[in-house]
Enzyme design. Structure first.
Site, PDB file in Angstrom:
ATOM      1  CE  LYS A  67      11.425 -44.835  80.007  1.00 47.86           C
ATOM      2  NZ  LYS A  67      11.539 -43.749  80.994  1.00 47.86           N
ATOM      3  CE  LYS A  91      18.232 -40.211  72.676  1.00 54.75           C
ATOM      4  NZ  LYS A  91      18.587 -39.426  73.866  1.00 54.75           N
ATOM      5  CE  LYS A 103      14.889 -34.949  78.110  1.00 58.21           C
ATOM      6  NZ  LYS A 103      15.770 -36.111  77.848  1.00 58.21           N
ATOM      7  CB  THR A 187      23.549 -42.915  79.435  1.00 56.95           C
ATOM      8  OG1 THR A 187      22.208 -42.992  79.909  1.00 56.95           O
ATOM      9  CG2 THR A 187      23.616 -41.999  78.240  1.00 56.95           C
ATOM     10  CG  ASN A 220      24.421 -40.821  84.886  1.00 54.81           C
ATOM     11  OD1 ASN A 220      24.591 -41.246  83.742  1.00 54.81           O
ATOM     12  ND2 ASN A 220      23.924 -41.586  85.842  1.00 54.81           N
ATOM     13  CB  SER A 357      14.641 -46.255  80.838  1.00 52.14           C
ATOM     14  OG  SER A 357      15.255 -45.241  81.558  1.00 52.14           O
TER      15      SER A 357
HETATM   16  P1  NAD Z   1      24.304 -34.434  84.837  1.00 56.31           P
HETATM   17  O1  NAD Z   1      23.485 -33.332  85.382  1.00 56.31           O
HETATM   18  O2  NAD Z   1      24.579 -35.637  85.677  1.00 56.31           O
HETATM   19  O3  NAD Z   1      25.735 -33.893  84.340  1.00 56.31           O
HETATM   20  C1  NAD Z   1      25.871 -32.814  83.471  1.00 56.31           C
HETATM   21  C2  NAD Z   1      27.341 -32.402  83.514  1.00 56.31           C
HETATM   22  O4  NAD Z   1      27.563 -31.354  82.587  1.00 56.31           O
HETATM   23  C3  NAD Z   1      27.798 -31.862  84.876  1.00 56.31           C
HETATM   24  O5  NAD Z   1      29.110 -32.339  85.119  1.00 56.31           O
HETATM   25  C4  NAD Z   1      27.825 -30.350  84.667  1.00 56.31           C
HETATM   26  O6  NAD Z   1      28.736 -29.700  85.522  1.00 56.31           O
HETATM   27  C5  NAD Z   1      28.290 -30.308  83.236  1.00 56.31           C
HETATM   28  N1  NAD Z   1      28.002 -29.047  82.578  1.00 56.31           N
HETATM   29  C6  NAD Z   1      26.896 -28.274  82.639  1.00 56.31           C
HETATM   30  N2  NAD Z   1      27.067 -27.182  81.873  1.00 56.31           N
HETATM   31  C7  NAD Z   1      28.291 -27.271  81.336  1.00 56.31           C
HETATM   32  C8  NAD Z   1      29.049 -26.471  80.455  1.00 56.31           C
HETATM   33  N3  NAD Z   1      28.561 -25.335  79.957  1.00 56.31           N
HETATM   34  N4  NAD Z   1      30.268 -26.904  80.105  1.00 56.31           N
HETATM   35  C9  NAD Z   1      30.765 -28.053  80.583  1.00 56.31           C
HETATM   36  N5  NAD Z   1      30.108 -28.848  81.408  1.00 56.31           N
HETATM   37  C10 NAD Z   1      28.889 -28.468  81.776  1.00 56.31           C
HETATM   38  O7  NAD Z   1      23.583 -34.851  83.463  1.00 56.31           O
HETATM   39  P2  NAD Z   1      23.764 -36.200  82.649  1.00 56.31           P
HETATM   40  O8  NAD Z   1      22.667 -37.117  83.048  1.00 56.31           O
HETATM   41  O9  NAD Z   1      25.173 -36.642  82.709  1.00 56.31           O
HETATM   42  O10 NAD Z   1      23.402 -35.696  81.168  1.00 56.31           O
HETATM   43  C11 NAD Z   1      24.366 -35.088  80.324  1.00 56.31           C
HETATM   44  C12 NAD Z   1      23.823 -35.046  78.903  1.00 56.31           C
HETATM   45  O11 NAD Z   1      23.524 -36.369  78.481  1.00 56.31           O
HETATM   46  C13 NAD Z   1      22.531 -34.243  78.717  1.00 56.31           C
HETATM   47  O12 NAD Z   1      22.547 -33.658  77.432  1.00 56.31           O
HETATM   48  C14 NAD Z   1      21.449 -35.313  78.775  1.00 56.31           C
HETATM   49  O13 NAD Z   1      20.258 -34.925  78.107  1.00 56.31           O
HETATM   50  C15 NAD Z   1      22.171 -36.430  78.047  1.00 56.31           C
HETATM   51  N6  NAD Z   1      21.635 -37.756  78.331  1.00 56.31           N
HETATM   52  C16 NAD Z   1      21.609 -38.247  79.595  1.00 56.31           C
HETATM   53  C17 NAD Z   1      21.126 -39.524  79.810  1.00 56.31           C
HETATM   54  C18 NAD Z   1      21.127 -40.152  81.178  1.00 56.31           C
HETATM   55  O14 NAD Z   1      20.773 -41.331  81.296  1.00 56.31           O
HETATM   56  N7  NAD Z   1      21.549 -39.474  82.219  1.00 56.31           N
HETATM   57  C19 NAD Z   1      20.630 -40.284  78.742  1.00 56.31           C
HETATM   58  C20 NAD Z   1      20.686 -39.739  77.455  1.00 56.31           C
HETATM   59  C21 NAD Z   1      21.193 -38.477  77.257  1.00 56.31           C
END
Ligand code: NAD
Length: 418
Positions: A67, A91, A103, A187, A220, A357
């Site tokens: 997953k 996780k 992944k 999340t 997100n 999920s």
């Molecule tokens: P996303 O693409 O929706 O948002 C990412 C955000 O980070 C955006 O606002 C972007 O502008 C910002 N960003 C990118 N580079 C940056 C930088 N250098 N400095 C500051 N901001 C920056 O992605 P997401 O789904 O919110 O995921 C964010 C993190 O959370 C990732 O590490 C992802 O692996 C982790 N994550 C996400 C989920 C999920 O369900 N979406 C679950 C577990 C972990």
């Protein structure tokens, strides 16, 4: 500096040492089961053909189907995908759900593609991995740069290939296509549950003020955790994304900021007057300054390797809630723990996403829809159990939150492998 995957392997080794695992078992835990590497071809709108490097790494399936999300990002690389796949194994184990870890990634800036090109890229990714994925084999989901629309294209392509409906092959789908209520906020919500549990055990009373939080990344995860914390009465004093940030010591009006971001696409300092009664204090805030701002809680919610040995000495937060995967390097962690900063690790803090999920997968398999309250309540229960397990393990072994989380997670996987 060690690579992201090497850092993950080091964390696994430390937990394996505490558990007294053999060198052979450690090698198995630190080696992915399968690495798929391919180039995707897309006919661009201008008629040219463009190639995009892509991967799917299946790390371990001792506890259930692989997953993990699919990332679309211009800086993606195989080392990162291997590290993220490994994190997924730990996780899902820690969250007590019957999954392994995987992944995927494509090297692309999705914002540079037209909608048609993006759809073609998403579909060609599925054609490349179709025989290796499926509801009982490997269940992909969105990650950075991918979303519900992309999952819809992917599941559609997968169903064409297998010749039957198969909504449980992907999660993070739109609601009307077998998605789950509550998945979008899962999340952020999970991180909020964890920090509430953490705060219930700690006292921030020495500040004599409201509890403050600063959030790096306003996608997100960042937006959702900001909303839940704001509703819970915390003061969000800084937020940022890849284009810039905003600091407001009196607290940002998060619902208002979300409206502005929806309209303008950016965290707009010029609209700051609308966000706070203390407009004179409202100022631009770079990502670098956000990470070292004086705050109770620092929440990296963007990408990995944001807090390193360079900026760690200047971090003033009391606790770091890792909503992104791998935002604190091991070198930085050593320095931070030495200063008394506590770090709630990614595999615990952001586990709400994969738990959401899992409930989507259950609903898709049963052709059922749960109301949002039921989904969030089910996520809350899983998060609370995981938090208590880690807190107890931390107490038993006298280790950091991260080491405790890995000890707990490895234990379950090793048991299943044996
Ligand atoms: P996303 O693409 O929706 O948002 C990412 C955000 O980070 C955006 O606002 C972007 O502008 C910002 N960003 C990118 N580079 C940056 C930088 N250098 N400095 C500051 N901001 C920056 O992605 P997401 O789904 O919110 O995921 C964010 C993190 O959370 C990732 O590490 C992802 O692996 C982790 N994550 C996400 C989920 C999920 O369900 N979406 C679950 C577990 C972990």
């Amino acid at each position: 500096m060690s690579t992201f995957f090497e850092q993950t392997q080091t964390l696994v080794k430390r937990a394996a040492d505490v558990l007294g695992l053999s060198a052979e078992m450690l090698t198995r835990l630190n080696t992915p089961d399968r690495v798929l590497e391919f180039e995707l071809s897309v006919r661009m709108d201008d008629g040219t053909e463009k190639k995009f490097p892509a991967w799917r790494v299946q790390h371990n399936n001792a506890l259930g189907p692989y997953k993990g999300g699919i990332r679309f990002h211009q800086d993606s690389n195989l080392d990162e995908v291997k590290a993220l796949a490994s994190l997924m194994t730990w996780k899902t184990s820690l969250m007590g759900i019957p999954y392994g870890g995987a992944k995927g990634a494509v090297v692309v800036d999705p914002r540079s593609l037209s909608a048609r090109e993006l759809e073609e890229l998403s579909r060609s990714y599925v054609r490349a991995v179709a025989q290796y994925i499926g509801p009982d084999k490997d269940v992909p989901a969105p990650d950075v740069g991918t979303n519900a629309q992309i999952m819809e294209w992917m599941v559609d392509e997968y169903e064409k290939i297998v010749g039957k409906p198969s909504p449980a092959a992907f999660t993070g789908k739109p609601i009307e296509k077998g998605g789950s209520h509550g998945r979008e906020e899962a999340t952020g919500f999970g991180g909020y549950v964890i920090i509430k549990e953490y705060m219930a055990r700690k006292t921030f009373a020495d500040t004599g003020e409201n509890i403050t939080a600063a959030i790096q990344g306003f996608g997100n995860v960042g937006q959702n955790i900001a909303s839940f914390l704001y509703r819970h009465g915390l003061k969000i004093i800084a937020v940022s994304d890849s284009k810039g940030g905003l600091c407001e010591p009196e607290g940002i009006n998060i619902p208002r900021l979300l409206e502005i971001k929806e309209k303008t696409g950016i965290i707009d300092r010029n609209k700051c007057y609308a966000l706070s009664a203390h407009q004179m204090l409202c100022r631009d805030c770079s990502n670098a300054s956000l990470l070292v701002i004086k705050t109770d809680i620092l929440i990296p919610a963007a990408l990995e390797n944001q807090i390193t040995e360079i900026n760690a000495p200047d971090v003033k937060a009391k606790v770091i809630l890792e909503m992104a995967n791998g935002p604190v390097t091991p070198e930085a962690e050593g320095l931070l723990l030495g200063k008394g900063v506590e770090i709630i690790p990614d595999i615990l803090a952001n586990g709400g996403g994969v738990v959401g999920s899992y409930f989507e997968w259950m609903q898709s398999r049963a052709n059922d829809y749960w109301p949002k309250d039921r989904v969030l309540q089910a996520i809350e229960e899983k998060m609370k159990v995981a938090f208590r397990d880690v807190a107890n393990t931390k107490g038993t072994h006298g280790v950091s939150w991260r080491e405790a989380a890995y000890i707990r997670a490895l234990g379950r996987v090793v048991q299943a492998m044996k």
